[in-house]
Design a protein around this motif. Structure first.
Motif, PDB file in Angstrom:
ATOM      1  N   GLY A  59       0.783  -1.227   0.000  1.00  0.00           N
ATOM      2  CA  GLY A  59       0.000   0.000   0.000  1.00  0.00           C
ATOM      3  C   GLY A  59       0.818   1.282   0.000  1.00  0.00           C
ATOM      4  N   GLU A  60       2.099   1.185  -0.165  1.00  0.00           N
ATOM      5  CA  GLU A  60       2.978   2.358  -0.104  1.00  0.00           C
ATOM      6  C   GLU A  60       2.950   3.167  -1.402  1.00  0.00           C
ATOM      7  N   GLN A  61       3.126   4.478  -1.269  1.00  0.00           N
ATOM      8  CA  GLN A  61       3.298   5.319  -2.450  1.00  0.00           C
ATOM      9  C   GLN A  61       4.778   5.612  -2.633  1.00  0.00           C
ATOM     10  N   VAL A  62       5.281   5.287  -3.825  1.00  0.00           N
ATOM     11  CA  VAL A  62       6.652   5.621  -4.191  1.00  0.00           C
ATOM     12  C   VAL A  62       6.608   6.796  -5.161  1.00  0.00           C
ATOM     13  N   GLU A  63       7.665   7.555  -5.170  1.00  0.00           N
ATOM     14  CA  GLU A  63       7.762   8.709  -6.064  1.00  0.00           C
ATOM     15  C   GLU A  63       8.682   8.337  -7.220  1.00  0.00           C
ATOM     16  N   VAL A  64       8.319   8.759  -8.431  1.00  0.00           N
ATOM     17  CA  VAL A  64       9.071   8.424  -9.636  1.00  0.00           C
ATOM     18  C   VAL A  64       9.304   9.696 -10.442  1.00  0.00           C
ATOM     19  N   ARG A  65      10.534   9.886 -10.912  1.00  0.00           N
ATOM     20  CA  ARG A  65      10.853  10.957 -11.858  1.00  0.00           C
ATOM     21  C   ARG A  65      11.631  10.309 -12.986  1.00  0.00           C
ATOM     22  N   LEU A  66      11.121  10.425 -14.204  1.00  0.00           N
ATOM     23  CA  LEU A  66      11.778   9.885 -15.398  1.00  0.00           C
ATOM     24  C   LEU A  66      12.483  11.012 -16.119  1.00  0.00           C
ATOM     25  N   VAL A  67      13.757  10.800 -16.434  1.00  0.00           N
ATOM     26  CA  VAL A  67      14.550  11.814 -17.126  1.00  0.00           C
ATOM     27  C   VAL A  67      14.952  11.253 -18.490  1.00  0.00           C
ATOM     28  N   PHE A  68      14.347  11.808 -19.536  1.00  0.00           N
ATOM     29  CA  PHE A  68      14.616  11.393 -20.907  1.00  0.00           C
ATOM     30  C   PHE A  68      15.812  12.161 -21.453  1.00  0.00           C
ATOM     31  N   THR A  69      16.492  11.594 -22.457  1.00  0.00           N
ATOM     32  CA  THR A  69      17.674  12.250 -23.024  1.00  0.00           C
ATOM     33  C   THR A  69      17.419  12.883 -24.386  1.00  0.00           C
TER      34      THR A  69
END
Length: 156
Positions: A69-79
């Protein structure tokens, strides 16, 4: 300096703190990947881990363990994908995005980045997120919710 605490529900990782994330190396070095390199920055509140992940040769990121039930944070960095390009984000195996939905299209910002929160379900097991660009290139984030499987525990 110390990193600020991991936010619990924002769906955002501050780009100013990306250097605080620990790179996750592949055994034997980074595998060759034919597509666009996209770094996934993941923050896991239950463990305090901040990880910078790169894809393997088939577009999969290393698996991350989370609490149920945890919320994880995601940041995607494209090139190379241009700013403004929408990327499809789909929760495939349970869980949902912090918007309450299982899918969305996120436009890349001026830095070629997209951020979201992902809430794993209360069910033990694999939770995958696919990220697909308009040209059809797909990458997969993998989260294991709950205690590690017995085989993973025995290998430690």
């Amino acid at each position: 300096t110390t990193s600020p605490p991991i936010p619990a529900t924002t769906g955002r990782i501050d780009p100013a703190h990306l250097a605080d994330f620990t790179p996750v190396p592949y055994p034997g070095g980074t595998p060759h990947y034919e597509g666009e390199p996209v770094t996934a920055y993941i923050a896991v509140p239950s463990t305090g881990k901040r990880l910078a992940l790169t894809v393997n040769q088939i577009g999969e990121y290393p698996r991350i363990t989370t609490a149920l039930g945890e919320q994880v944070e995601v940041r995607l960095v494209f090139t190379s994908t241009p700013p403004g390009t929408p990327v499809a984000v789909v929760a495939r195996d349970g869980g949902k995005l912090n918007t309450g939905k299982v899918s969305t299209a996120l436009p890349l910002d001026e830095r070629r980045e997209a951020a979201f929160g992902f809430i794993v379900s209360e069910n033990v097991g694999m939770h995958q997120i696919s990220v697909t660009t308009p040209d059809g290139e797909m990458k997969t984030l993998e989260f294991w919710a709950g205690p590690p499987p017995i085989l993973m525990q025995a290998s430690k």
